[in-house]
Scaffold this active site. Sequence first.
Site, PDB file in Angstrom:
ATOM      1  N   CYS A 278      26.517  -7.062  23.773  1.00  0.00           N
ATOM      2  CA  CYS A 278      26.521  -7.311  22.386  1.00  0.00           C
ATOM      3  C   CYS A 278      26.218  -6.987  21.648  1.00  0.00           C
ATOM      4  O   CYS A 278      26.582  -7.167  20.476  1.00  0.00           O
ATOM      5  CB  CYS A 278      25.987  -9.021  22.260  1.00  0.00           C
ATOM      6  SG  CYS A 278      24.463  -7.698  22.374  1.00  0.00           S
TER       7      CYS A 278
ATOM      8  N   CYS B 215      12.407   3.375  25.266  1.00  0.00           N
ATOM      9  CA  CYS B 215      11.171   3.147  24.537  1.00  0.00           C
ATOM     10  C   CYS B 215      11.956   1.590  23.361  1.00  0.00           C
ATOM     11  O   CYS B 215      12.889   1.596  22.465  1.00  0.00           O
ATOM     12  CB  CYS B 215      10.842   3.530  23.070  1.00  0.00           C
ATOM     13  SG  CYS B 215       9.440   3.283  22.106  1.00  0.00           S
TER      14      CYS B 215
ATOM     15  N   CYS C  78      22.200 -11.618  24.351  1.00  0.00           N
ATOM     16  CA  CYS C  78      23.394 -12.343  25.027  1.00  0.00           C
ATOM     17  C   CYS C  78      23.219 -12.928  26.115  1.00  0.00           C
ATOM     18  O   CYS C  78      23.908 -13.244  27.086  1.00  0.00           O
ATOM     19  CB  CYS C  78      24.777 -11.260  24.725  1.00  0.00           C
ATOM     20  SG  CYS C  78      23.709 -10.175  25.746  1.00  0.00           S
TER      21      CYS C  78
ATOM     22  N   CYS D 255      18.582  -9.012  27.288  1.00  0.00           N
ATOM     23  CA  CYS D 255      18.972  -9.002  26.029  1.00  0.00           C
ATOM     24  C   CYS D 255      18.725 -10.459  25.544  1.00  0.00           C
ATOM     25  O   CYS D 255      19.127 -11.275  25.929  1.00  0.00           O
ATOM     26  CB  CYS D 255      20.451  -8.620  26.388  1.00  0.00           C
ATOM     27  SG  CYS D 255      21.054  -8.740  24.398  1.00  0.00           S
TER      28      CYS D 255
ATOM     29  N   CYS E 149      22.436  -3.291  23.501  1.00  0.00           N
ATOM     30  CA  CYS E 149      23.154  -3.860  24.420  1.00  0.00           C
ATOM     31  C   CYS E 149      24.603  -3.537  24.937  1.00  0.00           C
ATOM     32  O   CYS E 149      25.444  -3.556  24.017  1.00  0.00           O
ATOM     33  CB  CYS E 149      23.144  -5.036  24.266  1.00  0.00           C
ATOM     34  SG  CYS E 149      23.436  -6.015  25.377  1.00  0.00           S
TER      35      CYS E 149
HETATM   36 FE    FE Z   1      23.442  -8.614  24.617  1.00  0.00          FE
END
Ligand code: FE
Length: 137
Positions: free
Chosen positions: A104, A124, A55, A52, A101
């Site tokens: 976060c 995607c 984060c 990510c 995610c």
């Molecule tokens: Fe994240």
Amino acid sequence: MSSDKPRKVEKSDAEWRAQLGPERYEVVRNKGTERAFTGRFWDHHEDGTYLCVACGEKLFDSATKFESGSGWPSFWQPLDARSVETEHDRSHFMERTEVHCASCGAHLGHVFPDGPRPTGLRYCINSASLDFEKKQG
Ligand code: FE
């Protein structure tokens, strides 16, 4: 909205804006979509882990990345089912499943039921939502 849920990583809008910069902010916090075939990772083939961008949580393994032809990095499975969450998305006159995610709340992209085996799923994902950590050795 799942963004009301407490998250492992919580920051103010101003903090996200400052950390991400305008282009990433638009995708990650505003659920924007980068233009196809423009991101860092749609044609990226190294072995490693996609994180990510907001984060640092590990989200996808390069072993599950495939050529979707869409112009966005595409995966058939998250690294850990708990690291990503989905929610129904009816924006832009489409019925889609949004992916973000779990740590976060960063918007990642969408998941579609037209992926390859074994899952039949196509995550995607915007390159702008990802970072990459190359496999060691
Ligand atoms: Fe994240």
